[in-house]
Motif scaffolding. Structure first.
Motif, PDB file in Angstrom:
ATOM      1  N   MET A   1     -17.551  19.638  -5.398  1.00 51.07           N
ATOM      2  CA  MET A   1     -17.183  19.347  -6.759  1.00 51.07           C
ATOM      3  C   MET A   1     -15.877  18.578  -6.794  1.00 51.07           C
ATOM      4  SD  MET A   1     -18.362  19.879  -9.747  1.00 51.07           S
ATOM      5  CE  MET A   1     -18.140  20.379 -11.378  1.00 51.07           C
ATOM      6  N   GLY A   2     -14.981  18.824  -5.855  1.00 53.32           N
ATOM      7  CA  GLY A   2     -13.683  18.150  -5.826  1.00 53.32           C
ATOM      8  C   GLY A   2     -13.814  16.651  -5.627  1.00 53.32           C
ATOM      9  N   ARG A   3     -14.792  16.251  -4.816  1.00 56.64           N
ATOM     10  CA  ARG A   3     -15.006  14.827  -4.559  1.00 56.64           C
ATOM     11  C   ARG A   3     -15.427  14.093  -5.825  1.00 56.64           C
ATOM     12  NH1 ARG A   3     -19.156  13.166   0.034  1.00 56.64           N
ATOM     13  NH2 ARG A   3     -20.102  11.873  -1.540  1.00 56.64           N
ATOM     14  N   GLU A   4     -16.304  14.737  -6.587  1.00 51.76           N
ATOM     15  CA  GLU A   4     -16.777  14.127  -7.827  1.00 51.76           C
ATOM     16  C   GLU A   4     -15.638  13.957  -8.822  1.00 51.76           C
ATOM     17  OE1 GLU A   4     -18.216  16.809  -6.447  1.00 51.76           O
ATOM     18  OE2 GLU A   4     -20.332  16.355  -6.136  1.00 51.76           O
ATOM     19  N   ILE A   5     -14.820  15.012  -8.969  1.00 49.24           N
ATOM     20  CA  ILE A   5     -13.695  14.960  -9.909  1.00 49.24           C
ATOM     21  C   ILE A   5     -12.693  13.892  -9.486  1.00 49.24           C
ATOM     22  CG2 ILE A   5     -11.688  16.268 -10.760  1.00 49.24           C
ATOM     23  CD1 ILE A   5     -13.537  18.745 -10.738  1.00 49.24           C
ATOM     24  N   ASP A   6     -12.414  13.821  -8.186  1.00 45.06           N
ATOM     25  CA  ASP A   6     -11.479  12.802  -7.694  1.00 45.06           C
ATOM     26  C   ASP A   6     -11.998  11.396  -7.978  1.00 45.06           C
ATOM     27  OD1 ASP A   6      -9.811  14.791  -6.780  1.00 45.06           O
ATOM     28  OD2 ASP A   6     -10.475  14.645  -4.684  1.00 45.06           O
ATOM     29  N   SER A   7     -13.290  11.190  -7.777  1.00 39.89           N
ATOM     30  CA  SER A   7     -13.879   9.868  -8.028  1.00 39.89           C
ATOM     31  C   SER A   7     -13.793   9.485  -9.502  1.00 39.89           C
ATOM     32  CB  SER A   7     -15.344   9.835  -7.603  1.00 39.89           C
ATOM     33  OG  SER A   7     -15.439   9.886  -6.222  1.00 39.89           O
ATOM     34  N   LEU A   8     -14.107  10.438 -10.377  1.00 36.23           N
ATOM     35  CA  LEU A   8     -14.053  10.157 -11.814  1.00 36.23           C
ATOM     36  C   LEU A   8     -12.610   9.966 -12.286  1.00 36.23           C
ATOM     37  CD1 LEU A   8     -16.803  12.591 -13.125  1.00 36.23           C
ATOM     38  CD2 LEU A   8     -16.969  10.132 -12.735  1.00 36.23           C
ATOM     39  N   ALA A   9     -11.699  10.766 -11.748  1.00 39.14           N
ATOM     40  CA  ALA A   9     -10.283  10.618 -12.127  1.00 39.14           C
ATOM     41  C   ALA A   9      -9.754   9.245 -11.711  1.00 39.14           C
ATOM     42  CB  ALA A   9      -9.451  11.728 -11.486  1.00 39.14           C
ATOM     43  N   LYS A  10     -10.207   8.773 -10.545  1.00 45.58           N
ATOM     44  CA  LYS A  10      -9.781   7.451 -10.072  1.00 45.58           C
ATOM     45  C   LYS A  10     -10.271   6.358 -11.024  1.00 45.58           C
ATOM     46  CE  LYS A  10      -9.803   4.740  -5.820  1.00 45.58           C
ATOM     47  NZ  LYS A  10     -10.328   4.678  -4.461  1.00 45.58           N
ATOM     48  N   ILE A  11     -11.508   6.475 -11.486  1.00 44.41           N
ATOM     49  CA  ILE A  11     -12.057   5.491 -12.430  1.00 44.41           C
ATOM     50  C   ILE A  11     -11.280   5.539 -13.745  1.00 44.41           C
ATOM     51  CG2 ILE A  11     -14.070   4.906 -13.852  1.00 44.41           C
ATOM     52  CD1 ILE A  11     -15.819   5.844 -11.469  1.00 44.41           C
ATOM     53  N   LEU A  12     -11.031   6.754 -14.251  1.00 50.04           N
ATOM     54  CA  LEU A  12     -10.343   6.902 -15.539  1.00 50.04           C
ATOM     55  C   LEU A  12      -8.879   6.458 -15.470  1.00 50.04           C
ATOM     56  CD1 LEU A  12     -11.863  10.292 -16.704  1.00 50.04           C
ATOM     57  CD2 LEU A  12     -12.355   8.012 -17.626  1.00 50.04           C
ATOM     58  N   ALA A  13      -8.262   6.592 -14.301  1.00 54.21           N
ATOM     59  CA  ALA A  13      -6.852   6.224 -14.160  1.00 54.21           C
ATOM     60  C   ALA A  13      -6.655   4.739 -13.847  1.00 54.21           C
ATOM     61  CB  ALA A  13      -6.216   7.069 -13.060  1.00 54.21           C
ATOM     62  N   ASP A  14      -7.740   4.003 -13.705  1.00 55.42           N
ATOM     63  CA  ASP A  14      -7.651   2.578 -13.374  1.00 55.42           C
ATOM     64  C   ASP A  14      -6.903   1.840 -14.495  1.00 55.42           C
ATOM     65  OD1 ASP A  14      -7.990  -0.030 -12.591  1.00 55.42           O
ATOM     66  OD2 ASP A  14     -10.176   0.092 -12.379  1.00 55.42           O
ATOM     67  N   PRO A  15      -5.826   1.105 -14.172  1.00 55.05           N
ATOM     68  CA  PRO A  15      -5.044   0.403 -15.186  1.00 55.05           C
ATOM     69  C   PRO A  15      -5.830  -0.700 -15.889  1.00 55.05           C
ATOM     70  CG  PRO A  15      -4.177  -0.050 -12.973  1.00 55.05           C
ATOM     71  CD  PRO A  15      -5.256   0.972 -12.834  1.00 55.05           C
ATOM     72  N   GLU A  16      -6.941  -1.128 -15.327  1.00 51.91           N
ATOM     73  CA  GLU A  16      -7.740  -2.184 -15.948  1.00 51.91           C
ATOM     74  C   GLU A  16      -8.612  -1.656 -17.092  1.00 51.91           C
ATOM     75  OE1 GLU A  16      -9.108  -5.350 -13.966  1.00 51.91           O
ATOM     76  OE2 GLU A  16      -7.408  -5.386 -12.605  1.00 51.91           O
ATOM     77  N   ALA A  26     -18.130   3.755 -19.502  1.00 51.29           N
ATOM     78  CA  ALA A  26     -19.209   4.729 -19.346  1.00 51.29           C
ATOM     79  C   ALA A  26     -20.158   4.304 -18.230  1.00 51.29           C
ATOM     80  CB  ALA A  26     -19.959   4.888 -20.664  1.00 51.29           C
ATOM     81  N   ALA A  27     -20.470   3.009 -18.152  1.00 48.70           N
ATOM     82  CA  ALA A  27     -21.349   2.499 -17.095  1.00 48.70           C
ATOM     83  C   ALA A  27     -20.726   2.718 -15.721  1.00 48.70           C
ATOM     84  CB  ALA A  27     -21.648   1.021 -17.320  1.00 48.70           C
ATOM     85  N   LEU A  28     -19.415   2.477 -15.574  1.00 46.89           N
ATOM     86  CA  LEU A  28     -18.719   2.721 -14.295  1.00 46.89           C
ATOM     87  C   LEU A  28     -18.822   4.194 -13.902  1.00 46.89           C
ATOM     88  CD1 LEU A  28     -15.427   0.624 -14.622  1.00 46.89           C
ATOM     89  CD2 LEU A  28     -17.243   0.299 -12.945  1.00 46.89           C
ATOM     90  N   ILE A  29     -18.582   5.061 -14.868  1.00 46.12           N
ATOM     91  CA  ILE A  29     -18.631   6.501 -14.590  1.00 46.12           C
ATOM     92  C   ILE A  29     -20.038   6.927 -14.208  1.00 46.12           C
ATOM     93  CG2 ILE A  29     -18.412   8.784 -15.666  1.00 46.12           C
ATOM     94  CD1 ILE A  29     -16.015   7.594 -17.245  1.00 46.12           C
ATOM     95  N   LEU A  30     -21.028   6.481 -14.975  1.00 40.62           N
ATOM     96  CA  LEU A  30     -22.409   6.865 -14.676  1.00 40.62           C
ATOM     97  C   LEU A  30     -22.869   6.316 -13.330  1.00 40.62           C
ATOM     98  CD1 LEU A  30     -24.130   6.564 -18.164  1.00 40.62           C
ATOM     99  CD2 LEU A  30     -23.558   8.644 -16.897  1.00 40.62           C
ATOM    100  N   ASP A  31     -22.463   5.087 -12.999  1.00 38.90           N
ATOM    101  CA  ASP A  31     -22.812   4.523 -11.690  1.00 38.90           C
ATOM    102  C   ASP A  31     -22.237   5.376 -10.563  1.00 38.90           C
ATOM    103  OD1 ASP A  31     -24.233   2.470 -12.820  1.00 38.90           O
ATOM    104  OD2 ASP A  31     -22.663   0.946 -12.547  1.00 38.90           O
TER     105      ASP A  31
END
Length: 173
Positions: A1-16, A26-31
């Motif tokens: 579960m930690g890997r999934e959270i880290d991956s999603l947090a990285k996407i959400l924290a992206d400055p772009e 949403a598409a990035l997260i779902l992918d």
């Protein structure tokens, strides 16, 4: 579960993200979630397949290719084991192994024949034999253990009939 959270947090924290629409985010997260789910499912299938192979009489059908290869006459010889491969019959004892070795066992033999020389360079030599493969030492001992067993029921009767010195009397006669 930690890997999934880290991956999603990285996407959400992206400055772009400030230049992305909600749909793009949403598409990035779902992918990413899909990719993680697929990887997890593949790992579970691999584990399940390994368990099935072990549980479904594979323990009695394992065949290994034991080979020796060397790159030239002056080079050291290396021993290798390939497999396990599925035998055409259950391997229950030496007689059954002999029957199996008379059959094609295509995958195992083909793998062994590829040890004849180094296909990358066309040099070297090798040889192979097919052997039963075991997961535990006890299985190997049980496979080759002779069928004869000590007759414990009649041992007392046998000892009562035994006449010490009889052999020496016969020998000296």
């Amino acid at each position: 579960m930690g890997r999934e959270i880290d991956s999603l947090a990285k996407i959400l924290a992206d400055p772009e993200n400030h230049s992305r629409s909600a749909e793009e985010l949403a598409a990035l997260i779902l992918d990413r979630v899909y990719a993680l789910a697929v990887a997890k499912a593949k790992a579970e299938i691999r584990d399940e397949t390994r368990r099935e192979i072990y549980d479904n009489d594979a323990a009695e059908r394992r065949l290994a290719v034991v080979g020796q290869i060397n790159f030239g006459p002056q080079e050291p010889r290396h021993t290798v084991v390939l497999g396990p491969f599925r035998a055409s019959l259950k391997l229950t004892d030496e007689d059954r192994l002999e029957e199996v070795l008379k059959r094609p066992n295509t995958a195992a033999r083909e793998a062994g024949q590829h040890l004849a020389w180094d296909s990358k360079t066309g040099t070297g030599s090798g040889r192979f034999m097919l052997a039963p493969a075991f997961m535990k030492p006890r299985d190997a001992w049980d496979f080759y253990r002779p069928a004869r067993r000590v007759d414990l029921e009649n041992i007392a009767e046998s000892l009562a009939r035994w006449q010490p010195g009889l052999w020496s009397e016969e020998f000296n006669a």
